[in-house]
Motif scaffolding. Structure first.
Motif, PDB file in Angstrom:
ATOM      1  N   VAL A  21      -3.114  -1.773   3.092  1.00  0.00           N
ATOM      2  CA  VAL A  21      -2.356  -2.965   3.381  1.00  0.00           C
ATOM      3  C   VAL A  21      -2.707  -3.664   4.539  1.00  0.00           C
ATOM      4  O   VAL A  21      -2.853  -4.864   4.884  1.00  0.00           O
ATOM      5  CB  VAL A  21      -1.053  -2.842   2.952  1.00  0.00           C
ATOM      6  CG1 VAL A  21      -0.171  -4.044   3.508  1.00  0.00           C
ATOM      7  CG2 VAL A  21      -0.541  -2.791   1.653  1.00  0.00           C
ATOM      8  N   SER A  27      -2.517  -7.012  -0.832  1.00  0.00           N
ATOM      9  CA  SER A  27      -1.854  -7.974  -0.420  1.00  0.00           C
ATOM     10  C   SER A  27      -0.550  -7.666   0.191  1.00  0.00           C
ATOM     11  O   SER A  27      -0.068  -6.275  -0.055  1.00  0.00           O
ATOM     12  CB  SER A  27      -1.375  -8.898  -1.597  1.00  0.00           C
ATOM     13  OG  SER A  27      -0.409  -9.698  -1.353  1.00  0.00           O
ATOM     14  N   ARG A  28      -0.083  -8.151   0.945  1.00  0.00           N
ATOM     15  CA  ARG A  28       1.071  -7.794   2.054  1.00  0.00           C
ATOM     16  C   ARG A  28       2.265  -8.046   1.326  1.00  0.00           C
ATOM     17  O   ARG A  28       3.305  -7.383   1.674  1.00  0.00           O
ATOM     18  CB  ARG A  28       1.133  -8.838   3.308  1.00  0.00           C
ATOM     19  CG  ARG A  28      -0.091  -8.728   4.220  1.00  0.00           C
ATOM     20  CD  ARG A  28       0.363  -8.943   5.670  1.00  0.00           C
ATOM     21  NE  ARG A  28      -0.723  -8.733   6.496  1.00  0.00           N
ATOM     22  CZ  ARG A  28      -0.775  -7.517   7.379  1.00  0.00           C
ATOM     23  NH1 ARG A  28       0.000  -6.630   7.209  1.00  0.00           N
ATOM     24  NH2 ARG A  28      -1.940  -7.481   8.085  1.00  0.00           N
ATOM     25  N   GLU A  29       2.462  -8.740   0.163  1.00  0.00           N
ATOM     26  CA  GLU A  29       3.627  -8.747  -0.671  1.00  0.00           C
ATOM     27  C   GLU A  29       4.005  -7.224  -1.350  1.00  0.00           C
ATOM     28  O   GLU A  29       5.004  -6.983  -1.677  1.00  0.00           O
ATOM     29  CB  GLU A  29       3.369  -9.535  -1.805  1.00  0.00           C
ATOM     30  CG  GLU A  29       2.507  -9.314  -2.919  1.00  0.00           C
ATOM     31  CD  GLU A  29       2.169 -10.206  -3.863  1.00  0.00           C
ATOM     32  OE1 GLU A  29       2.318  -9.961  -5.026  1.00  0.00           O
ATOM     33  OE2 GLU A  29       1.955 -11.319  -3.540  1.00  0.00           O
TER      34      GLU A  29
END
Length: 107
Positions: A21, A27-29
């Motif tokens: 990450v 993804s940062r989600e």
């Protein structure tokens, strides 16, 4: 020992996912769920490493090396190799004891 080995692998892989990450591969989600998962696994690793080190009578230095391996990426592989070596040695000792019990030496 088996539970510690599993947690060691899972903790190491979760750490690599967090690093993925950071690098941008994931993804940062996913930061929050990966962070929670890694935190739980890290705590389990800490507790299980203390239990295994006590049961196996490791020195503080030995336990500290295994614990610090949780902080270094890919070090969980070295821990697994070390634990396999210990298990092989234990199995060899058990086999030697069983053989000695079957064939007691006569004085």
């Amino acid at each position: 020992m088996k539970a510690f080995r599993w947690v060691s692998w899972l903790e190491g892989l979760s750490y690599l996912l967090i690093l993925a990450v950071t690098i941008g591969f994931i993804s940062r989600e996913y930061v929050f769920p990966l962070g929670i998962m890694h935190g739980v696994l890290f705590c389990a690793y800490l507790v299980l490493s203390l239990q295994v080190s006590h049961k196996r009578s490791w020195s503080i230095f030995g336990w500290l090396l295994v614990f610090l391996a949780a902080i270094v990426p890919f070090a969980f592989v070295a821990v697994e190799l070390y634990l396999r070596k210990l298990l092989r040695a234990d199995n060899a000792n058990d086999a030697d004891l069983a053989l000695a019990a079957e064939n007691p030496a006569t004085p």
